[in-house]
Design an enzyme around this catalytic site. Structure first.
Site, PDB file in Angstrom:
ATOM      1  N   GLY A 164      -3.891  -0.747   1.292  1.00 53.68           N
ATOM      2  CA  GLY A 164      -2.872   0.208   0.873  1.00 53.68           C
ATOM      3  C   GLY A 164      -1.553   0.059   1.609  1.00 53.68           C
ATOM      4  O   GLY A 164      -0.605   0.799   1.349  1.00 53.68           O
ATOM      5  N   SER A 165      -1.461  -0.922   2.530  1.00 51.23           N
ATOM      6  CA  SER A 165      -0.216  -1.060   3.302  1.00 51.23           C
ATOM      7  C   SER A 165       0.893  -1.759   2.510  1.00 51.23           C
ATOM      8  O   SER A 165       2.041  -1.776   2.937  1.00 51.23           O
ATOM      9  CB  SER A 165      -0.486  -1.795   4.621  1.00 51.23           C
ATOM     10  OG  SER A 165      -1.043  -3.061   4.373  1.00 51.23           O
ATOM     11  N   GLY A 166       0.549  -2.384   1.366  1.00 61.05           N
ATOM     12  CA  GLY A 166       1.588  -2.982   0.510  1.00 61.05           C
ATOM     13  C   GLY A 166       1.528  -4.499   0.406  1.00 61.05           C
ATOM     14  O   GLY A 166       2.424  -5.110  -0.179  1.00 61.05           O
ATOM     15  N   LYS A 167       0.464  -5.132   0.914  1.00 58.31           N
ATOM     16  CA  LYS A 167       0.382  -6.602   0.924  1.00 58.31           C
ATOM     17  C   LYS A 167       0.417  -7.178  -0.505  1.00 58.31           C
ATOM     18  O   LYS A 167       1.188  -8.086  -0.802  1.00 58.31           O
ATOM     19  CB  LYS A 167      -0.899  -7.065   1.651  1.00 58.31           C
ATOM     20  CG  LYS A 167      -1.016  -6.566   3.080  1.00 58.31           C
ATOM     21  CD  LYS A 167      -2.228  -7.121   3.806  1.00 58.31           C
ATOM     22  CE  LYS A 167      -3.575  -6.704   3.251  1.00 58.31           C
ATOM     23  NZ  LYS A 167      -3.835  -5.238   3.268  1.00 58.31           N
TER      24      LYS A 167
ATOM     25  N   THR B 246       1.363  -5.730  -3.244  1.00 53.64           N
ATOM     26  CA  THR B 246       2.646  -5.406  -3.901  1.00 53.64           C
ATOM     27  C   THR B 246       3.707  -6.421  -3.481  1.00 53.64           C
ATOM     28  O   THR B 246       4.488  -6.902  -4.310  1.00 53.64           O
ATOM     29  CB  THR B 246       3.075  -3.970  -3.531  1.00 53.64           C
ATOM     30  OG1 THR B 246       2.035  -3.074  -3.911  1.00 53.64           O
ATOM     31  CG2 THR B 246       4.361  -3.580  -4.222  1.00 53.64           C
TER      32      THR B 246
ATOM     33  N   GLU C 295      -6.099 -12.380   0.169  1.00 50.22           N
ATOM     34  CA  GLU C 295      -7.498 -12.258   0.598  1.00 50.22           C
ATOM     35  C   GLU C 295      -8.323 -13.469   0.123  1.00 50.22           C
ATOM     36  O   GLU C 295      -9.293 -13.316  -0.628  1.00 50.22           O
ATOM     37  CB  GLU C 295      -8.124 -10.962   0.054  1.00 50.22           C
ATOM     38  CG  GLU C 295      -7.451  -9.691   0.517  1.00 50.22           C
ATOM     39  CD  GLU C 295      -7.696  -9.364   1.997  1.00 50.22           C
ATOM     40  OE1 GLU C 295      -8.486 -10.075   2.673  1.00 50.22           O
ATOM     41  OE2 GLU C 295      -7.061  -8.416   2.478  1.00 50.22           O
TER      42      GLU C 295
HETATM   43  P1  ADP Z   1      -2.714  -3.680  -0.019  1.00 47.00           P
HETATM   44  O1  ADP Z   1      -2.656  -4.958  -0.786  1.00 47.00           O
HETATM   45  O2  ADP Z   1      -2.159  -3.794   1.364  1.00 47.00           O
HETATM   46  O3  ADP Z   1      -4.092  -3.070  -0.020  1.00 47.00           O
HETATM   47  P2  ADP Z   1      -1.212  -2.549  -2.247  1.00 47.00           P
HETATM   48  O4  ADP Z   1       0.034  -3.327  -2.347  1.00 47.00           O
HETATM   49  O5  ADP Z   1      -2.304  -2.857  -3.214  1.00 47.00           O
HETATM   50  O6  ADP Z   1      -1.751  -2.611  -0.749  1.00 47.00           O
HETATM   51  O7  ADP Z   1      -0.867  -1.005  -2.419  1.00 47.00           O
HETATM   52  C1  ADP Z   1       0.196  -0.374  -1.725  1.00 47.00           C
HETATM   53  C2  ADP Z   1       0.318   1.058  -2.231  1.00 47.00           C
HETATM   54  O8  ADP Z   1       0.821   1.074  -3.556  1.00 47.00           O
HETATM   55  C3  ADP Z   1      -1.008   1.799  -2.293  1.00 47.00           C
HETATM   56  O9  ADP Z   1      -0.769   3.137  -1.929  1.00 47.00           O
HETATM   57  C4  ADP Z   1      -1.406   1.713  -3.747  1.00 47.00           C
HETATM   58  O10 ADP Z   1      -2.198   2.798  -4.128  1.00 47.00           O
HETATM   59  C5  ADP Z   1      -0.056   1.745  -4.445  1.00 47.00           C
HETATM   60  N1  ADP Z   1      -0.055   1.004  -5.717  1.00 47.00           N
HETATM   61  C6  ADP Z   1      -0.251  -0.324  -5.866  1.00 47.00           C
HETATM   62  N2  ADP Z   1      -0.158  -0.682  -7.156  1.00 47.00           N
HETATM   63  C7  ADP Z   1       0.119   0.466  -7.845  1.00 47.00           C
HETATM   64  C8  ADP Z   1       0.354   0.770  -9.222  1.00 47.00           C
HETATM   65  N3  ADP Z   1       0.333  -0.184 -10.161  1.00 47.00           N
HETATM   66  N4  ADP Z   1       0.608   2.064  -9.551  1.00 47.00           N
HETATM   67  C9  ADP Z   1       0.662   3.017  -8.603  1.00 47.00           C
HETATM   68  N5  ADP Z   1       0.467   2.813  -7.283  1.00 47.00           N
HETATM   69  C10 ADP Z   1       0.190   1.549  -6.910  1.00 47.00           C
END
Ligand code: ADP
Length: 230
Positions: free
Chosen positions: A43-46, A48, A164
């Site tokens: 959930g840290s944004g990796k 994204t 990952e």
């Molecule tokens: P990581 O890869 O570090 O686990 P993510 O990039 O998947 O983190 O997620 C970062 C944050 O953005 C999280 O809080 C996740 O719930 C949120 N998030 C990711 N994708 C979406 C989306 N398509 N819609 C809404 N929230 C999202």
């Protein structure tokens, strides 16, 4: 190639009651010959950040550039420079034969390749040649991951991005992924690995970027730290 993110924020469902800030005012520059470990909790944004670099999402604020150019103006030219393996890439397999699966990305990016190139990538990832005529769905998990990576290598990217890469792999699989990255680096190319198991790759990386709740918490030059013997 130099990739620069300036004051980038990614906000999902902005201005709704389920708004989610996934990345917040990120400033990050890296060259395509760097080896970067991207770490952070779930959930840290990796992911994204990886989607953003691969143009699958746009910044809500701020800008992304490569060599000073806007990648959204040249998406084809830009995306072809990257070899991206999302989490569990073999889940995206759809071909009946490994050969089709392996050559898909190169054909898609219109990168020419020869039979010799195919054999080279198979050797690089440690797969036997006979696998080409087999169904990718009948291979072991480790072999499937190798096919996915081989497919990426065949289109000759400048920079690899693995999200990952060891998820679901046994020790042998982890060692294979390490070997592939090592060889890629020996060829003067770079990569970014997002992982929550940094100890598996830290020695192969020159830089470690920590994401925490969508911000860059720390950006360490591992090569400098090693050189100083810290
Ligand atoms: P990581 O890869 O570090 O686990 P993510 O990039 O998947 O983190 O997620 C970062 C944050 O953005 C999280 O809080 C996740 O719930 C949120 N998030 C990711 N994708 C979406 C989306 N398509 N819609 C809404 N929230 C999202």
């Amino acid at each position: 190639m130099l990739i620069e993110l300036k004051e980038v924020s990614v906000i999902f469902e902005e201005s709704t009651d389920v708004e989610r800030v996934a990345l917040r005012e990120i400033n990050l520059s890296f060259s395509s010959n760097e080896s970067i470990l991207l770490v952070g909790n779930t959930g840290s944004g990796k992911t994204t950040l990886i989607y953003l670099i691969d143009l699958l999402i746009k910044p809500s604020r701020g800008s992304l550039s490569y060599d000073g150019k806007d990648p959204f103006l040249y998406p084809y030219e830009y995306r072809k420079k990257f070899g991206v393996a999302f989490q569990i890439p073999e889940r995206q397999f759809f071909s009946e034969m490994v050969e089709q699966e392996l050559t898909y990305a190169a054909k898609n990016f219109q990168v020419p390749f020869t039979q010799n190139d195919i054999e080279e990538v198979l050797e690089l990832v440690g797969l036997r040649k006979s696998v080409l005529q087999e169904s990718p769905f009948r291979l072991s998990g480790g072999e499937q991951r190798k096919v996915a990576i081989a497919s990426i290598l065949l289109h000759k990217p400048e920079f690899l991005i693995f999200d990952e890469p060891t998820a679901g792999l046994d020790l042998q699989g982890v060692l294979s992924v390490r070997e592939i990255l090592k060889k890629f680096k020996q060829n003067g190319k770079g990569f970014l690995i997002a992982t929550h198991e940094p100890e598996l790759f830290e020695d192969l990386c020159d830089r470690k970027v920590f994401l925490h709740k969508g911000t860059i918490f720390e950006d360490l030059r591992l090569s400098t730290i090693r050189a100083k013997g810290w």
